[in-house]
Enzyme design. Structure first.
Site, short mmCIF file in Angstrom:
data_model
loop_
_atom_site.label_atom_id
_atom_site.label_comp_id
_atom_site.label_asym_id
_atom_site.label_seq_id
_atom_site.Cartn_x
_atom_site.Cartn_y
_atom_site.Cartn_z
N LYS A 1 3.27 3.90 10.53
CA LYS A 1 3.05 2.57 11.08
C LYS A 1 1.58 2.23 10.93
O LYS A 1 0.71 2.92 11.44
CB LYS A 1 3.46 2.54 12.55
CG LYS A 1 3.44 1.17 13.19
CD LYS A 1 3.95 1.25 14.62
CE LYS A 1 4.01 -0.12 15.27
NZ LYS A 1 4.51 -0.05 16.66
N GLY B 1 -1.50 -1.12 10.57
CA GLY B 1 -1.88 -2.28 11.32
C GLY B 1 -1.06 -3.51 11.00
O GLY B 1 -0.93 -4.42 11.83
N ASP C 1 -9.97 -0.61 -2.15
CA ASP C 1 -9.78 0.20 -0.94
C ASP C 1 -9.45 1.64 -1.32
O ASP C 1 -8.49 2.24 -0.81
CB ASP C 1 -8.68 -0.40 -0.07
CG ASP C 1 -8.72 0.12 1.37
OD1 ASP C 1 -9.77 0.65 1.79
OD2 ASP C 1 -7.70 0.00 2.08
#
Length: 330
Positions: free
Chosen positions: A45, A47, A169
């Site tokens: 899980k 954000g 990223d």
């Protein structure tokens, strides 16, 4: 061939990803049957999204489904980001990118996409095990193997750059090491995609994702130009900096810069000299040549870094061949 003779693959030879294909809204006429998915099990899980494994009843295989969280289901910006991630991942068909199978809405109207399930662990988990003194992790992932894995990530990024995409990223959490040696570069949700800037394109979402005044990425792994928020400065050298941070952490088990908070970390990345890996952790006996490669990738001015991922790949392969006498293609 010397380093200054190296050339990145000419982008003119490859189809460029275009924002008109990655950033448009999902057509109301798409079709699928969500009912074929069953046996959902949580995987993780984040954000913005939920990861679950599930069974595709049509093909009889277990896959991964990524779904936007309910509170973000109608958030225009997050929906656009989610669609871009799915389409960029699907269109970058490289061995180190995860195959995407389908995109659509679930029975509650939330966006989802499905992809290949890769068994294994992230580079972050491997580094944490090494930090804790796990002898198996230290022996299994020695320097030679770690460099081999990193070169595969670099190859995926070089492929993406040739197709007009910058990841933005790159970090250990986004590098998955499969149980059978596979390497996957995950999470293209903040990727920068080339745009044709065609004003006549219908339903184009590119304006939502131009990142004006925003700083997509993860603070500890951001390049100086990402921190400055200059969208025009972001190019493949930004990913080269990200690889430099990951390489630094592989060598020292520490990030190059870490402050007490985000703002302090940003100040350090922008202004503080980076301590060379060989000096930062002398007990780890980091080879000087590899330390120098890392420091060049981490130059604050993009003009002083490796200018293409191909140059960085060459430097890493040259080091491996000299030190480990390994000429195996990665």
């Amino acid at each position: 061939m010397s380093e200054d003779q190296l050339e990145a693959p000419a982008s003119d030879n490859y189809p460029q990803l275009d924002a008109k294909n990655t950033d448009r809204k999902l057509s109301q006429y798409y079709s699928n049957s969500f009912s074929r998915y069953s046996d959902f099990k949580p995987l993780g899980k984040g954000g913005s999204a939920l990861l679950r494994s599930c069974l595709d009843g049509n093909l009889g295989r277990t896959i991964v489904m990524k779904t936007l969280h309910p509170h973000l289901a109608q958030n225009e910006y997050m929906r656009a980001r989610f669609l871009r991630e799915a389409r960029v991942t699907a269109q970058l068909q490289h061995p180190a990118t995860v195959p995407v199978y389908e995109i659509g809405h679930d029975i509650e109207g939330r966006l989802y996409f499905t992809m290949k399930k890769v068994e294994g662990e992230t580079l972050r988990e491997i580094l944490e095990r090494q930090c804790s003194g796990d002898e198996q992790a230290i022996a299994t992932y020695n320097l030679d193997r770690m460099l081999g894995l990193l070169i595969q990530v670099c190859n995926a990024l070089s492929y993406a750059h040739a197709h007009g995409v910058v990841h933005r990223d790159v970090k250990p959490e986004n590098i998955q090491i499969g149980s059978f040696g596979e390497v996957m570069l995950l999470d293209w949700g903040v990727a920068k995609v080339w745009s044709s800037n065609d004003p006549d394109l219908p339903e184009i979402e590119h304006e939502i994702l131009t990142d004006v005044g925003q700083r997509p990425g993860t603070p500890l792994y951001m390049s100086p130009e990402q921190i400055r928020g200059g969208g025009e400065e972001i190019d493949e050298r930004t990913d080269i900096y990200g690889i430099g941070v990951v390489l630094y952490e592989m060598l020292t088990l520490k990030e190059p810069h870490r402050g007490e908070n985000i703002n302090e970390t940003f100040e350090m990345i922008l202004k503080e000299d980076t301590i060379p890996p060989e000096t930062r952790t002398p007990k780890r006996q980091v080879p000087k040549q590899l330390s120098a490669i890392t420091m060049k990738a981490l130059e604050k001015d993009p003009a002083n870094r490796y200018q293409t991922m191909a140059e960085l790949i060459y430097a890493l392969r040259d080091f491996r061949s000299r030190v480990f006498q390994s000429h195996t293609e990665d």
